[in-house]
Write a protein that holds these residues in place. Sequence first.
Motif, PDB file in Angstrom:
ATOM      1  N   ALA A  30      14.499 -18.797  59.892  1.00 55.23           N
ATOM      2  CA  ALA A  30      13.967 -18.495  60.956  1.00 55.23           C
ATOM      3  C   ALA A  30      12.315 -18.760  60.585  1.00 55.23           C
ATOM      4  O   ALA A  30      11.796 -18.785  59.671  1.00 55.23           O
ATOM      5  N   THR A  31      11.754 -19.461  61.784  1.00 51.61           N
ATOM      6  CA  THR A  31      10.390 -19.681  61.881  1.00 51.61           C
ATOM      7  C   THR A  31       9.546 -18.731  62.570  1.00 51.61           C
ATOM      8  O   THR A  31       9.910 -18.471  63.607  1.00 51.61           O
ATOM      9  N   TYR A  32       8.664 -18.205  61.914  1.00 46.62           N
ATOM     10  CA  TYR A  32       7.739 -17.082  62.550  1.00 46.62           C
ATOM     11  C   TYR A  32       6.474 -17.546  62.568  1.00 46.62           C
ATOM     12  O   TYR A  32       5.762 -18.232  61.695  1.00 46.62           O
ATOM     13  N   ARG A  33       5.974 -17.640  63.607  1.00 47.06           N
ATOM     14  CA  ARG A  33       4.377 -17.911  64.010  1.00 47.06           C
ATOM     15  C   ARG A  33       3.573 -16.277  63.838  1.00 47.06           C
ATOM     16  O   ARG A  33       3.964 -15.706  64.681  1.00 47.06           O
ATOM     17  N   VAL A  34       2.735 -16.658  62.965  1.00 46.51           N
ATOM     18  CA  VAL A  34       1.960 -15.660  62.673  1.00 46.51           C
ATOM     19  C   VAL A  34       0.205 -15.804  63.125  1.00 46.51           C
ATOM     20  O   VAL A  34      -0.168 -17.067  62.642  1.00 46.51           O
ATOM     21  N   VAL A  35      -0.414 -14.810  63.645  1.00 46.77           N
ATOM     22  CA  VAL A  35      -1.660 -14.919  64.194  1.00 46.77           C
ATOM     23  C   VAL A  35      -2.400 -14.035  63.498  1.00 46.77           C
ATOM     24  O   VAL A  35      -2.023 -12.789  63.326  1.00 46.77           O
ATOM     25  N   LEU A  36      -3.562 -14.527  62.549  1.00 51.08           N
ATOM     26  CA  LEU A  36      -4.582 -13.800  61.799  1.00 51.08           C
ATOM     27  C   LEU A  36      -5.907 -13.692  62.645  1.00 51.08           C
ATOM     28  O   LEU A  36      -6.295 -14.737  62.905  1.00 51.08           O
ATOM     29  N   ASP A  37      -6.489 -12.679  62.428  1.00 49.11           N
ATOM     30  CA  ASP A  37      -7.958 -12.535  62.626  1.00 49.11           C
ATOM     31  C   ASP A  37      -8.703 -13.550  61.495  1.00 49.11           C
ATOM     32  O   ASP A  37      -8.237 -13.847  60.838  1.00 49.11           O
ATOM     33  N   LYS A  38     -10.110 -13.365  61.963  1.00 50.34           N
ATOM     34  CA  LYS A  38     -10.909 -14.089  60.667  1.00 50.34           C
ATOM     35  C   LYS A  38     -10.899 -13.626  59.447  1.00 50.34           C
ATOM     36  O   LYS A  38     -11.127 -14.357  58.480  1.00 50.34           O
ATOM     37  N   GLU A  39     -10.684 -12.350  59.370  1.00 42.11           N
ATOM     38  CA  GLU A  39     -10.603 -11.757  58.017  1.00 42.11           C
ATOM     39  C   GLU A  39      -9.214 -11.833  57.281  1.00 42.11           C
ATOM     40  O   GLU A  39      -9.036 -11.289  56.201  1.00 42.11           O
ATOM     41  N   GLY A  40      -8.375 -12.543  58.072  1.00 45.45           N
ATOM     42  CA  GLY A  40      -6.934 -12.588  57.637  1.00 45.45           C
ATOM     43  C   GLY A  40      -5.955 -11.409  57.837  1.00 45.45           C
ATOM     44  O   GLY A  40      -4.806 -11.340  57.287  1.00 45.45           O
ATOM     45  N   GLU A  41      -6.293 -10.429  58.674  1.00 49.17           N
ATOM     46  CA  GLU A  41      -5.496  -9.353  59.264  1.00 49.17           C
ATOM     47  C   GLU A  41      -4.530  -9.864  60.138  1.00 49.17           C
ATOM     48  O   GLU A  41      -4.929 -10.542  61.078  1.00 49.17           O
ATOM     49  N   LEU A  42      -3.185  -9.471  60.140  1.00 51.36           N
ATOM     50  CA  LEU A  42      -2.257  -9.892  61.160  1.00 51.36           C
ATOM     51  C   LEU A  42      -2.374  -9.255  62.546  1.00 51.36           C
ATOM     52  O   LEU A  42      -2.550  -8.077  62.390  1.00 51.36           O
ATOM     53  N   VAL A  43      -2.561  -9.865  63.575  1.00 50.35           N
ATOM     54  CA  VAL A  43      -2.611  -9.480  64.860  1.00 50.35           C
ATOM     55  C   VAL A  43      -1.434  -9.654  65.587  1.00 50.35           C
ATOM     56  O   VAL A  43      -1.207  -8.658  66.370  1.00 50.35           O
ATOM     57  N   ALA A  44      -0.513 -10.464  65.461  1.00 52.33           N
ATOM     58  CA  ALA A  44       0.625 -10.618  66.003  1.00 52.33           C
ATOM     59  C   ALA A  44       1.604 -11.657  65.525  1.00 52.33           C
ATOM     60  O   ALA A  44       0.941 -12.523  64.484  1.00 52.33           O
ATOM     61  N   TYR A  45       2.751 -11.738  65.669  1.00 51.64           N
ATOM     62  CA  TYR A  45       3.843 -12.650  65.379  1.00 51.64           C
ATOM     63  C   TYR A  45       5.072 -12.548  66.211  1.00 51.64           C
ATOM     64  O   TYR A  45       5.361 -11.834  66.869  1.00 51.64           O
ATOM     65  N   GLU A  46       5.827 -13.790  66.177  1.00 51.58           N
ATOM     66  CA  GLU A  46       6.922 -13.653  66.702  1.00 51.58           C
ATOM     67  C   GLU A  46       7.670 -14.792  66.240  1.00 51.58           C
ATOM     68  O   GLU A  46       7.271 -15.955  65.405  1.00 51.58           O
ATOM     69  N   ARG A  47       9.178 -14.660  66.403  1.00 51.32           N
ATOM     70  CA  ARG A  47      10.179 -15.514  65.821  1.00 51.32           C
ATOM     71  C   ARG A  47       9.973 -16.789  66.931  1.00 51.32           C
ATOM     72  O   ARG A  47      10.532 -16.710  68.061  1.00 51.32           O
ATOM     73  N   THR A  48       9.799 -17.960  66.331  1.00 55.02           N
ATOM     74  CA  THR A  48       9.822 -19.155  67.274  1.00 55.02           C
ATOM     75  C   THR A  48      11.082 -20.144  67.183  1.00 55.02           C
ATOM     76  O   THR A  48      11.296 -20.950  68.007  1.00 55.02           O
ATOM     77  N   ARG A  49      11.856 -19.926  66.186  1.00 51.76           N
ATOM     78  CA  ARG A  49      12.995 -21.035  66.190  1.00 51.76           C
ATOM     79  C   ARG A  49      13.951 -20.159  65.012  1.00 51.76           C
ATOM     80  O   ARG A  49      13.421 -19.563  63.909  1.00 51.76           O
ATOM     81  N   ARG A  50      15.319 -20.450  65.189  1.00 55.09           N
ATOM     82  CA  ARG A  50      16.153 -20.105  64.194  1.00 55.09           C
ATOM     83  C   ARG A  50      17.232 -21.391  63.961  1.00 55.09           C
ATOM     84  O   ARG A  50      17.420 -22.063  64.980  1.00 55.09           O
ATOM     85  N   TYR A  51      17.432 -21.676  62.854  1.00 57.75           N
ATOM     86  CA  TYR A  51      18.278 -22.817  62.414  1.00 57.75           C
ATOM     87  C   TYR A  51      18.929 -22.756  61.111  1.00 57.75           C
ATOM     88  O   TYR A  51      18.675 -21.772  60.210  1.00 57.75           O
ATOM     89  N   THR A  52      19.843 -23.653  60.688  1.00 56.26           N
ATOM     90  CA  THR A  52      20.599 -23.612  59.320  1.00 56.26           C
ATOM     91  C   THR A  52      19.643 -24.251  58.465  1.00 56.26           C
ATOM     92  O   THR A  52      19.018 -25.340  58.939  1.00 56.26           O
ATOM     93  N   ARG A  53      19.793 -23.737  57.253  1.00 54.32           N
ATOM     94  CA  ARG A  53      18.860 -24.581  56.132  1.00 54.32           C
ATOM     95  C   ARG A  53      19.123 -25.959  56.215  1.00 54.32           C
ATOM     96  O   ARG A  53      18.245 -26.586  55.922  1.00 54.32           O
ATOM     97  N   GLY A  54      20.516 -26.413  56.207  1.00 48.80           N
ATOM     98  CA  GLY A  54      20.645 -27.920  56.126  1.00 48.80           C
ATOM     99  C   GLY A  54      20.089 -28.769  57.492  1.00 48.80           C
ATOM    100  O   GLY A  54      20.401 -30.084  57.305  1.00 48.80           O
ATOM    101  N   GLN A  55      19.754 -28.098  58.220  1.00 48.89           N
ATOM    102  CA  GLN A  55      19.462 -28.759  59.750  1.00 48.89           C
ATOM    103  C   GLN A  55      18.203 -29.487  59.582  1.00 48.89           C
ATOM    104  O   GLN A  55      17.119 -29.184  58.881  1.00 48.89           O
ATOM    105  N   ILE A  56      18.072 -30.834  60.021  1.00 45.03           N
ATOM    106  CA  ILE A  56      17.149 -31.580  60.199  1.00 45.03           C
ATOM    107  C   ILE A  56      16.694 -31.614  61.394  1.00 45.03           C
ATOM    108  O   ILE A  56      17.146 -31.850  62.491  1.00 45.03           O
ATOM    109  N   ASP A  57      15.445 -31.578  61.793  1.00 43.90           N
ATOM    110  CA  ASP A  57      14.754 -31.715  63.153  1.00 43.90           C
ATOM    111  C   ASP A  57      14.823 -33.223  63.748  1.00 43.90           C
ATOM    112  O   ASP A  57      14.499 -34.182  63.000  1.00 43.90           O
ATOM    113  N   ARG A  58      15.208 -33.250  64.809  1.00 43.82           N
ATOM    114  CA  ARG A  58      15.397 -34.521  65.570  1.00 43.82           C
ATOM    115  C   ARG A  58      14.284 -34.731  66.692  1.00 43.82           C
ATOM    116  O   ARG A  58      14.069 -33.992  67.498  1.00 43.82           O
ATOM    117  N   HIS A  59      13.174 -35.654  66.531  1.00 45.10           N
ATOM    118  CA  HIS A  59      12.004 -35.661  67.580  1.00 45.10           C
ATOM    119  C   HIS A  59      12.679 -36.869  68.741  1.00 45.10           C
ATOM    120  O   HIS A  59      12.816 -37.845  68.397  1.00 45.10           O
TER     121      HIS A  59
END
Length: 130
Positions: A101-130
């Motif tokens: 899974a890919t999680y998007r993490v948002v930090l403030d200027k001091e590096g403290e976590l403000v928010a996070y969300e899972r943006t994607r789930r995939y199998t390890r062997g999967q290759i992105d296609r654009h």
Amino acid sequence: MAADEEDETGEVRRPSGKKTARKTARKSSSVRAGSRESETESTARRVSAPRAMRYAAEQLKELLGRAPESVSSVKPTEDGWQADVEVLELERVPGTTSVMATYRVVLDKEGELVAYERTRRYTRGQIDRH
């Protein structure tokens, strides 16, 4: 020194012989500490990119209870940092079928976590296609 008299350190000797700090001294020092904190907050510097990557991974691990595999992106934002962190969600055999899974993490200027969300789930062997 008589009981309840202040000594040169700003402490009061009680009849029991114990010294205790004066309430006024505590109040004024906490007011000074509070003003220092607000000054620090207003002039806070943004943490470096490598430090933001470490903070994102460490804090996400604390929340999810799973160790991140990597940080795939990190970029500065107006309010701090945004990072994408790759996490093993479900281990399977063979490893190429494990669920990531890919999680998007948002930090403030001091590096403290403000928010996070899972943006994607995939199998390890999967290759992105654009």
